[in-house]
Enzyme design. Structure first.
Site, PDB file in Angstrom:
ATOM      1  N   THR A 116       0.127  49.060  -1.498  1.00 19.50           N
ATOM      2  CA  THR A 116       0.271  50.489  -1.159  1.00 19.50           C
ATOM      3  C   THR A 116       1.694  50.632  -0.617  1.00 19.50           C
ATOM      4  O   THR A 116       2.551  49.800  -0.917  1.00 19.50           O
ATOM      5  CB  THR A 116      -0.762  50.880  -0.061  1.00 19.50           C
ATOM      6  OG1 THR A 116      -0.486  50.047   1.084  1.00 19.50           O
ATOM      7  CG2 THR A 116      -2.197  50.657  -0.517  1.00 19.50           C
ATOM      8  N   GLU A 117       1.916  51.611   0.239  1.00 15.87           N
ATOM      9  CA  GLU A 117       3.237  51.703   0.896  1.00 15.87           C
ATOM     10  C   GLU A 117       3.297  50.789   2.125  1.00 15.87           C
ATOM     11  O   GLU A 117       4.306  50.741   2.832  1.00 15.87           O
ATOM     12  CB  GLU A 117       3.508  53.153   1.308  1.00 15.87           C
ATOM     13  CG  GLU A 117       3.706  54.065   0.113  1.00 15.87           C
ATOM     14  CD  GLU A 117       3.979  55.525   0.498  1.00 15.87           C
ATOM     15  OE1 GLU A 117       4.114  55.835   1.693  1.00 15.87           O
ATOM     16  OE2 GLU A 117       4.051  56.340  -0.436  1.00 15.87           O
ATOM     17  N   SER A 139      -8.783  44.961   9.048  1.00 16.23           N
ATOM     18  CA  SER A 139      -7.958  44.157   8.139  1.00 16.23           C
ATOM     19  C   SER A 139      -8.384  42.704   8.283  1.00 16.23           C
ATOM     20  O   SER A 139      -8.905  42.310   9.339  1.00 16.23           O
ATOM     21  CB  SER A 139      -6.482  44.268   8.527  1.00 16.23           C
ATOM     22  OG  SER A 139      -5.699  43.339   7.794  1.00 16.23           O
ATOM     23  N   GLY A 177      -1.690  55.572  -0.220  1.00 14.79           N
ATOM     24  CA  GLY A 177      -2.494  54.360  -0.238  1.00 14.79           C
ATOM     25  C   GLY A 177      -4.005  54.568  -0.188  1.00 14.79           C
ATOM     26  O   GLY A 177      -4.578  55.373  -0.935  1.00 14.79           O
ATOM     27  N   VAL A 232      -0.930  60.769  14.816  1.00 14.03           N
ATOM     28  CA  VAL A 232      -2.083  60.309  15.623  1.00 14.03           C
ATOM     29  C   VAL A 232      -1.662  59.702  16.962  1.00 14.03           C
ATOM     30  O   VAL A 232      -2.483  59.548  17.859  1.00 14.03           O
ATOM     31  CB  VAL A 232      -3.008  59.303  14.878  1.00 14.03           C
ATOM     32  CG1 VAL A 232      -3.708  59.934  13.695  1.00 14.03           C
ATOM     33  CG2 VAL A 232      -2.275  58.041  14.490  1.00 14.03           C
ATOM     34  N   PRO A 256      -9.747  44.753   4.552  1.00 14.53           N
ATOM     35  CA  PRO A 256      -9.132  44.263   3.317  1.00 14.53           C
ATOM     36  C   PRO A 256      -8.082  43.182   3.564  1.00 14.53           C
ATOM     37  O   PRO A 256      -7.470  43.113   4.630  1.00 14.53           O
ATOM     38  CB  PRO A 256      -8.446  45.508   2.724  1.00 14.53           C
ATOM     39  CG  PRO A 256      -8.859  46.667   3.585  1.00 14.53           C
ATOM     40  CD  PRO A 256      -9.245  46.086   4.910  1.00 14.53           C
ATOM     41  N   TYR A 264       0.546  43.109  15.051  1.00 18.60           N
ATOM     42  CA  TYR A 264      -0.280  43.805  14.042  1.00 18.60           C
ATOM     43  C   TYR A 264      -1.680  43.208  14.032  1.00 18.60           C
ATOM     44  O   TYR A 264      -2.676  43.938  14.060  1.00 18.60           O
ATOM     45  CB  TYR A 264       0.361  43.717  12.643  1.00 18.60           C
ATOM     46  CG  TYR A 264      -0.533  44.357  11.590  1.00 18.60           C
ATOM     47  CD1 TYR A 264      -0.794  45.729  11.612  1.00 18.60           C
ATOM     48  CD2 TYR A 264      -1.144  43.591  10.591  1.00 18.60           C
ATOM     49  CE1 TYR A 264      -1.633  46.321  10.668  1.00 18.60           C
ATOM     50  CE2 TYR A 264      -1.983  44.178   9.648  1.00 18.60           C
ATOM     51  CZ  TYR A 264      -2.223  45.545   9.695  1.00 18.60           C
ATOM     52  OH  TYR A 264      -3.064  46.136   8.770  1.00 18.60           O
TER      53      TYR A 264
HETATM   54  N1  LIG Z   1      -2.246  47.532   2.427  1.00 15.64           N
HETATM   55  C1  LIG Z   1      -2.834  46.470   2.959  1.00 15.64           C
HETATM   56  O1  LIG Z   1      -2.575  45.320   2.552  1.00 15.64           O
HETATM   57  C2  LIG Z   1      -3.845  46.647   4.061  1.00 15.64           C
HETATM   58  C3  LIG Z   1      -4.684  45.561   4.336  1.00 15.64           C
HETATM   59  C4  LIG Z   1      -5.615  45.690   5.357  1.00 15.64           C
HETATM   60  C5  LIG Z   1      -5.708  46.861   6.080  1.00 15.64           C
HETATM   61  N2  LIG Z   1      -4.868  47.897   5.795  1.00 15.64           N
HETATM   62  C6  LIG Z   1      -5.007  49.104   6.622  1.00 15.64           C
HETATM   63  O2  LIG Z   1      -5.372  50.182   5.779  1.00 15.64           O
HETATM   64  C7  LIG Z   1      -4.913  51.411   6.369  1.00 15.64           C
HETATM   65  C8  LIG Z   1      -4.174  52.223   5.313  1.00 15.64           C
HETATM   66  O3  LIG Z   1      -3.005  51.513   4.913  1.00 15.64           O
HETATM   67  P1  LIG Z   1      -2.383  51.604   3.444  1.00 15.64           P
HETATM   68  O4  LIG Z   1      -2.337  50.228   2.905  1.00 15.64           O
HETATM   69  O5  LIG Z   1      -3.035  52.672   2.671  1.00 15.64           O
HETATM   70  O6  LIG Z   1      -0.866  51.991   3.841  1.00 15.64           O
HETATM   71  P2  LIG Z   1       0.049  53.251   3.485  1.00 15.64           P
HETATM   72  O7  LIG Z   1       0.095  53.479   2.026  1.00 15.64           O
HETATM   73  O8  LIG Z   1       1.338  53.014   4.210  1.00 15.64           O
HETATM   74  O9  LIG Z   1      -0.732  54.473   4.181  1.00 15.64           O
HETATM   75  C9  LIG Z   1      -0.799  54.607   5.571  1.00 15.64           C
HETATM   76  C10 LIG Z   1      -1.302  55.998   5.925  1.00 15.64           C
HETATM   77  O10 LIG Z   1      -1.373  56.099   7.371  1.00 15.64           O
HETATM   78  C11 LIG Z   1      -0.720  57.278   7.791  1.00 15.64           C
HETATM   79  N3  LIG Z   1      -0.109  57.108   9.088  1.00 15.64           N
HETATM   80  C12 LIG Z   1       0.683  56.084   9.517  1.00 15.64           C
HETATM   81  N4  LIG Z   1       1.121  56.325  10.759  1.00 15.64           N
HETATM   82  C13 LIG Z   1       0.589  57.514  11.130  1.00 15.64           C
HETATM   83  C14 LIG Z   1       0.692  58.317  12.298  1.00 15.64           C
HETATM   84  N5  LIG Z   1       1.414  57.916  13.361  1.00 15.64           N
HETATM   85  N6  LIG Z   1       0.039  59.506  12.339  1.00 15.64           N
HETATM   86  C15 LIG Z   1      -0.702  59.912  11.287  1.00 15.64           C
HETATM   87  N7  LIG Z   1      -0.843  59.199  10.151  1.00 15.64           N
HETATM   88  C16 LIG Z   1      -0.188  58.026  10.081  1.00 15.64           C
HETATM   89  C17 LIG Z   1       0.351  57.524   6.721  1.00 15.64           C
HETATM   90  O11 LIG Z   1       0.646  58.921   6.661  1.00 15.64           O
HETATM   91  P3  LIG Z   1       2.030  59.584   7.111  1.00 15.64           P
HETATM   92  O12 LIG Z   1       3.120  58.580   6.897  1.00 15.64           O
HETATM   93  O13 LIG Z   1       2.134  60.808   6.242  1.00 15.64           O
HETATM   94  O14 LIG Z   1       1.797  59.916   8.534  1.00 15.64           O
HETATM   95  C18 LIG Z   1      -0.360  57.088   5.453  1.00 15.64           C
HETATM   96  O15 LIG Z   1      -1.111  58.156   4.928  1.00 15.64           O
HETATM   97  C19 LIG Z   1      -4.083  51.017   7.586  1.00 15.64           C
HETATM   98  O16 LIG Z   1      -4.889  51.138   8.742  1.00 15.64           O
HETATM   99  C20 LIG Z   1      -3.756  49.545   7.320  1.00 15.64           C
HETATM  100  O17 LIG Z   1      -3.503  48.857   8.497  1.00 15.64           O
HETATM  101  C21 LIG Z   1      -3.955  47.823   4.806  1.00 15.64           C
END
Ligand SMILES: NC(=O)c1ccc[n+]([C@@H]2O[C@H](COP(=O)([O-])OP(=O)(O)OC[C@H]3O[C@@H](n4cnc5c(N)ncnc54)[C@H](OP(=O)(O)O)[C@@H]3O)[C@@H](O)[C@H]2O)c1
Length: 252
Positions: A188-189, A140, A13, A61, A183, A153
């Site tokens: 993403t995932e 977020s 993501g 983490v 955002p 969340y």
């Molecule tokens: N997608 C949305 O709609 C959205 C909107 C607003 C904010 N966000 C925020 O953006 C950030 C990135 O999310 P994304 O959308 O890119 O989701 P994603 O594709 O699921 O990616 C999440 C990333 O966080 C890592 N992660 C999760 N738990 C972890 C842990 N315990 N230790 C280490 N790494 C960890 C995962 O790596 P591993 O699984 O390899 O550990 C992965 O690389 C997050 O903080 C999310 O809350 C997302």
């Protein structure tokens, strides 16, 4: 000398997209996440494309000792971190408070708040020692507005919003920049993780609208990171054109 960016959650993501963007801009990278195989693949791809220096660290983490051991064991040269993208995070479950799983709550709090803090503590001290740095926190829209069933969340992202503002004040005397990117819906995932691997349900989140993609967020992060030395972007809220706020979507 090339600058260094440390990106947490680089295996997927937004974090993965940031790795591509900062590599393109010539940064050396410290990439973290739990999935070592993904970190290895990403490092290989970025090396072939951009010929940059890359260190990978696989750790959870949530695990304070693992965060400390992995980051403190990096060779001294890697501590000159210019940009920390504090991105690792997740959502688990979408249930009313009375039905929520305590294990989901603990995972979100331990990752989005406590893990975020463990990384911040170590890297902010490196930045103070280096005399400069920029911390970019992934909040977020969920931390700005509460929505039905978002309870824990949203609360963790509201914590990130306040921690971002607190860090900005605390790190001000050291010339360290602090920015939050908030955002809306990014495909993403994220939704797959939220719904415990239910791909069908995850896809429905984006039905009838064009969501943001990870690269949209990465380019905005790069915008904040690439301002002149005297400019700090405190925060940016970014959403798809088809999303007005946390709960209002226009679906065709
Ligand atoms: N997608 C949305 O709609 C959205 C909107 C607003 C904010 N966000 C925020 O953006 C950030 C990135 O999310 P994304 O959308 O890119 O989701 P994603 O594709 O699921 O990616 C999440 C990333 O966080 C890592 N992660 C999760 N738990 C972890 C842990 N315990 N230790 C280490 N790494 C960890 C995962 O790596 P591993 O699984 O390899 O550990 C992965 O690389 C997050 O903080 C999310 O809350 C997302």
């Amino acid at each position: 000398m090339s600058k260094i960016a440390l990106i947490t959650g680089a295996t997927s993501g937004i974090g993965e997209a940031c790795a591509h963007t900062f590599a393109r801009e010539g940064y050396n990278l410290i990439l973290t996440g739990r999935r070592q195989n993904r970190l290895d693949e990403l490092a290989k791809t970025l090396n072939e494309l951009y010929n940059i220096g890359i260190a990978t660290c696989a750790f959870d983490v949530q695990d304070k000792e693992a965060v400390t051991a992995n980051l403190e064991n990096l060779p001294a040269g890697w501590r000159k971190v210019d940009v920390l993208v504090n991105n690792a995070g997740l959502s688990q479950g979408l249930e009313p408070i009375q039905n929520g799983l305590i294990s989901d709550w603990e995972t979100m709090i331990d990752t989005n708040v406590k893990g975020f803090l463990y990384v911040t503590k170590i890297v902010s001290n490196w930045m103070i020692a280096n005399g400069s740095g920029h911390i970019i926190n992934l909040g977020s829209i969920a931390g700005k507005e509460i929505y039905a069933n978002g309870n824990v969340y949203c609360a963790t992202k509201a914590a990130v919003d306040f921690l971002n503002k607190g860090m900005r004040i605390d790190l001000l005397p050291y010339g360290i920049k602090v920015t939050a990117i908030h955002p809306g819906a990014v495909e993403t995932e994220f939704s797959e993780v939220r719904f415990h691997g239910d791909k069908e349900r995850a896809k429905k989140v984006y039905d009838g609208l064009t969501p943001l993609v990870a690269a949209d967020v990465a380019e905005t992060i790069w915008f904040a990171a690439s301002r002149p030395a005297h400019v700090n972007i405190n925060e940016i809220i970014m959403v798809p054109t088809a999303q007005a706020n946390a709960t209002t979507f226009f679906r065709k």
